[in-house]
Scaffold this motif. Sequence first.
Motif, PDB file in Angstrom:
ATOM      1  N   VAL A 177       0.831  -1.209   0.000  1.00 50.39           N
ATOM      2  CA  VAL A 177       0.000   0.000   0.000  1.00 50.39           C
ATOM      3  C   VAL A 177       0.869   1.264   0.000  1.00 50.39           C
ATOM      4  CG1 VAL A 177      -1.919  -1.174   1.122  1.00 50.39           C
ATOM      5  CG2 VAL A 177      -0.242   0.027   2.523  1.00 50.39           C
ATOM      6  N   ASN A 178       2.119   1.090  -0.422  1.00 49.97           N
ATOM      7  CA  ASN A 178       3.020   2.217  -0.632  1.00 49.97           C
ATOM      8  C   ASN A 178       3.314   3.053   0.607  1.00 49.97           C
ATOM      9  OD1 ASN A 178       3.431   1.696  -3.365  1.00 49.97           O
ATOM     10  ND2 ASN A 178       1.454   2.669  -3.862  1.00 49.97           N
ATOM     11  N   VAL A 179       3.515   2.375   1.710  1.00 49.50           N
ATOM     12  CA  VAL A 179       3.920   3.109   2.900  1.00 49.50           C
ATOM     13  C   VAL A 179       5.444   3.154   2.921  1.00 49.50           C
ATOM     14  CG1 VAL A 179       3.986   3.055   5.421  1.00 49.50           C
ATOM     15  CG2 VAL A 179       1.870   2.534   4.209  1.00 49.50           C
ATOM     16  N   ASN A 180       5.964   4.298   3.264  1.00 46.31           N
ATOM     17  CA  ASN A 180       7.405   4.502   3.310  1.00 46.31           C
ATOM     18  C   ASN A 180       8.080   3.514   4.262  1.00 46.31           C
ATOM     19  OD1 ASN A 180       9.995   5.606   4.091  1.00 46.31           O
ATOM     20  ND2 ASN A 180       9.352   7.390   2.913  1.00 46.31           N
ATOM     21  N   ALA A 181       9.273   3.069   3.882  1.00 41.29           N
ATOM     22  CA  ALA A 181       9.999   2.062   4.650  1.00 41.29           C
ATOM     23  C   ALA A 181      10.197   2.474   6.115  1.00 41.29           C
ATOM     24  CB  ALA A 181      11.350   1.783   4.003  1.00 41.29           C
ATOM     25  N   TYR A 182      10.389   3.791   6.345  1.00 36.46           N
ATOM     26  CA  TYR A 182      10.598   4.223   7.732  1.00 36.46           C
ATOM     27  C   TYR A 182       9.391   3.883   8.582  1.00 36.46           C
ATOM     28  CZ  TYR A 182      13.877   7.073   5.127  1.00 36.46           C
ATOM     29  OH  TYR A 182      14.840   7.496   4.274  1.00 36.46           O
ATOM     30  N   TYR A 183       8.229   4.138   7.993  1.00 36.69           N
ATOM     31  CA  TYR A 183       7.015   3.908   8.766  1.00 36.69           C
ATOM     32  C   TYR A 183       6.800   2.426   9.034  1.00 36.69           C
ATOM     33  CZ  TYR A 183       6.120   8.782   7.894  1.00 36.69           C
ATOM     34  OH  TYR A 183       6.237  10.132   7.859  1.00 36.69           O
ATOM     35  N   GLN A 184       7.295   1.582   8.127  1.00 37.80           N
ATOM     36  CA  GLN A 184       7.145   0.141   8.338  1.00 37.80           C
ATOM     37  C   GLN A 184       7.767  -0.280   9.662  1.00 37.80           C
ATOM     38  OE1 GLN A 184       8.686  -1.992   4.951  1.00 37.80           O
ATOM     39  NE2 GLN A 184       7.790  -0.503   3.556  1.00 37.80           N
ATOM     40  N   SER A 185       9.010   0.160   9.861  1.00 35.36           N
ATOM     41  CA  SER A 185       9.682  -0.214  11.103  1.00 35.36           C
ATOM     42  C   SER A 185       8.953   0.355  12.308  1.00 35.36           C
ATOM     43  CB  SER A 185      11.119   0.298  11.108  1.00 35.36           C
ATOM     44  OG  SER A 185      11.868  -0.462  10.193  1.00 35.36           O
ATOM     45  N   MET A 186       8.442   1.581  12.137  1.00 35.78           N
ATOM     46  CA  MET A 186       7.729   2.190  13.259  1.00 35.78           C
ATOM     47  C   MET A 186       6.485   1.378  13.613  1.00 35.78           C
ATOM     48  SD  MET A 186       8.231   6.148  12.117  1.00 35.78           S
ATOM     49  CE  MET A 186       7.128   6.877  13.314  1.00 35.78           C
ATOM     50  N   VAL A 187       5.778   0.922  12.569  1.00 36.00           N
ATOM     51  CA  VAL A 187       4.582   0.126  12.820  1.00 36.00           C
ATOM     52  C   VAL A 187       4.949  -1.163  13.544  1.00 36.00           C
ATOM     53  CG1 VAL A 187       2.765  -1.233  11.739  1.00 36.00           C
ATOM     54  CG2 VAL A 187       3.232   1.083  10.934  1.00 36.00           C
ATOM     55  N   VAL A 188       6.005  -1.829  13.068  1.00 36.41           N
ATOM     56  CA  VAL A 188       6.426  -3.070  13.716  1.00 36.41           C
ATOM     57  C   VAL A 188       6.776  -2.803  15.180  1.00 36.41           C
ATOM     58  CG1 VAL A 188       8.204  -4.849  13.753  1.00 36.41           C
ATOM     59  CG2 VAL A 188       7.186  -4.154  11.585  1.00 36.41           C
ATOM     60  N   GLY A 189       7.446  -1.683  15.416  1.00 38.49           N
ATOM     61  CA  GLY A 189       7.783  -1.320  16.792  1.00 38.49           C
ATOM     62  C   GLY A 189       6.541  -1.171  17.651  1.00 38.49           C
TER      63      GLY A 189
END
Lengths: 416, 512
Positions: A336-348
């Motif tokens: 869904v085209n979320v920036n890679a930075y936000y991916q890690s934040m979500v996992v956190g």
Amino acid sequence: MAAGPPGPTATPGAGRSAVAPAQVADTAPVTGEGVAAGGARAGATGAGKAIAGRALKGMVDIPEIGIVLAVVLAFVVFASINPLVASVSELQNLGVDLAGFGILAIGESFTIITGGIDLSPGSLTAFFCVISAWLLATAHLPVLLVFVVTVLFGALWGLWHGFLITRLGIAPFVATLVTFIFAAGANEAIAPNPIPFANTTFLAVAGSNVARVPVAVLVLVAIALVAWFFLERTYVGREIYAVGGNREAARLAGIPTARRTVTAYMVSGACAGVVGIIVASHLTSGTADSVSGWELIAIAAAVIGGVSLAGGQGRVVGVVAGAALLVVLRDGLVAVNVNAYYQSMVVGVVLLVAIVLDRFRARRLERSGGSTKGVPTARAGRESDAAAAGAPLPGLASLGGPEASSEEAQPKQPAY
Amino acid sequence: MAAPGSTVAAAADAGEELVLTGVSKQYGSTVVLDVAHLVLRRGEVVALAGENGAGKSTMMGIVSGAVQADSGTVSVCGRVLHGGPLEAQRLGVAMVSQEFPLVGQLSVAENLLLGKRPGGNRALVDRKALDAEARRMLQRVGLQVSTRRRVDMLAVGQRQLLEIAKALGHEPVVLILDEPTSALAEAESKRVLEIAREHAASGGIVVFVGHRMHEVLAVADRVVVLRNGRVVADMPAREATEARMVRAMVGRELEVLHLDGAAGTAGTPAFEARRLCAANLGPVDLEVGAGEVVGVAGLMGAGRSRLLHVLAGAIPATSGEMSLDGARYSPRSTRDAVAAGVGLVPEDRKTQALLLDSPIRWNATLAVARRVAWRRLVLTPRRDRAAAAGIVAAASVRCRTPEQTARSLSGGNQQRLVFGRWMAVGPHLLLLDEPTRGVDVGAKAEIYKLVAEQRRKGMAILVASSELEELLTICDRIVVMRRGRIAATLARAEFSKERVIAAAALDSGARL
């Protein structure tokens, strides 16, 4: 065995959980509780506080169900934004990713259950990715022998960790940290450039499907089943839990604690070997910097799945579900085209929610437990809670329970 | 002199007292404390008695602010206590217990004045003022140690006196002493009792909890007995007798245990040790017959636990020989010992015996998991549950379900669970290390019954205990240890406390 008919049919769900939601996605018969629970997990908003509170309570009772619901919800959300997520080829990709993380997390959870930790699986995965390719392309070993040697090598490396930990009394963190650093260097030394290969059997591991299910997923299912059986259905498995639950008590009860500890690290090493093969197959070459940080993802998956870092608690089904949640989030956010930075934040955030819920459950247990002071680990009393809920124990509750209910119970919900 | 105005009976209470009114506390559905009205007056030493779980700790916790009551009020000299330990301290309550330990790495003076700043409010520590103040505090308890000494270099008795000195440093009205003499020798105990009397004589209130009845009766003006959280007896100390207190504590007559049948069948003993040595132990010669209960007495550090651990394969023997049922027995690990039929119920069930956060079922079958397993490998749920249910029933562990955690059991039930674990193994030699530590009087009797049962069945049993009465009750024979060796052996006909104490303390007592 009490694990009757639902067992075998439900267990593939561990691997299939990435597939199963596809059926759910069309009709989307997700309960309100599921929405709120998953919402809390995924860090999404929208559900009322009251419902969330009730959902939290429900999840307290059977932890794995919450994780599975979170996986389903996350998937539904991504699929509704980008329908491609639910396409067969995407699901197959998801499956291969899940196989890697899932197998690594299963191995990792063995060591955590003994009260230790293994920091090496990430580096070792890359190492065995290189080694397996090297054995095939440079040493010209037959492909099946390559598989066997790689996995045995992994087990041997685990034996080495076990030796350092049980004989020399080195802390697991440090003993495996050495490997973490060493193996990362060894990868580069062996394969400054990727080692390509074109063996069809090897490439089939991550690249071919049986009835549209990737072979890697079947490997994951097989390993999950064996791990479940070993941990929860053999006396050795029980003793591994006992070692993590209270090492001294286990020792005084006549359990060979050192041997059980070593076994756990060997399992973890062997799992890294398997994942190394899968990664090599996926990349069609032995690449030194193929993976990074996977040990932390494995630990996170185990913790999200209910493995207590204090040792002695945790189940395979939860670990696989935890890995599935991370994979769905990771791949879904990309889709869904979320920036890679936000991916890690979500996992956190997901990890944080899992840990907080864990404490929440432990506290509740403390309150109802009476004389308990300072419960060191969460997860206690899960079995009794499940028993109170009338779940068959522990066989079904461990594998069939949560998975089965996500696939079977939900269609029975009244349509809105 | 305002009355603590909150509740009914409070009107008559003057300000000079510690008053508990309608104080109650529940954990889950269990009421652990329910005190309608209790007044402790200045100048009194009040002994608080009761079994484990009777509510003593909870009551002391509430008075010292560490535990929050569900309802009711506590007032000290007319001021109602709201809030935590600091607030209680401000109202004049000080407690000496294991809950607030000393900081081992700091000096005596630093511990005494932790959180205070003698010699003005400067940023730097004024060591001279610190030492002077500390010396003054030590004088009050008659403790003669250097104020610069690190606390972890002190003996147990000195530490206890130091803790009391620290508590008195807060100039409390109410001084709570929670088992202050349990770790102390005679002379030091006497000093503690004197301090309690002095504090009362100077107008303070002392709450004294102790397990040695003669001490309690010697120091107290009044005895308050708790049972199931309620005050069941409140009598002047001169009217109290041991028998009366025990009856009030237990609420029923205790079954007297009778050892029936011949002690230890003649012939070869079930267990035998010859010149057995280990680190800090031995040489020890020991025999335990089948159907015989042998007690191991001795002072703290005499090697009781050590001996049991060596027999259980948990500490390696360095020399000597052991035999079990006539066969050579030389365990290199606890696994060997269990395989040979030797089981140890360790001293501390929480740290050495139980998987606290695992189900009772796991705990029950821990030592027999392999045997229970199908083909010695597969632990099917049915077999596992059946075995656990059998163990729980045989040891009469009272629980809702074997799936609840071991943590949720009471001390007595936990101990029976560990017992049951070993009975399932069916050992030839059962080693019990402090089998009734931390369990109440009723549970004690049940554990004795279990021991007697196994004795009848012909098991050889070795019991180490610091409670002399216990050994005198359940043993056929007592060996007394001193400095890692057996100093005396007493047959049942020769049992007497004096003999055991004399043998245990002979030379070490003289040197202290």
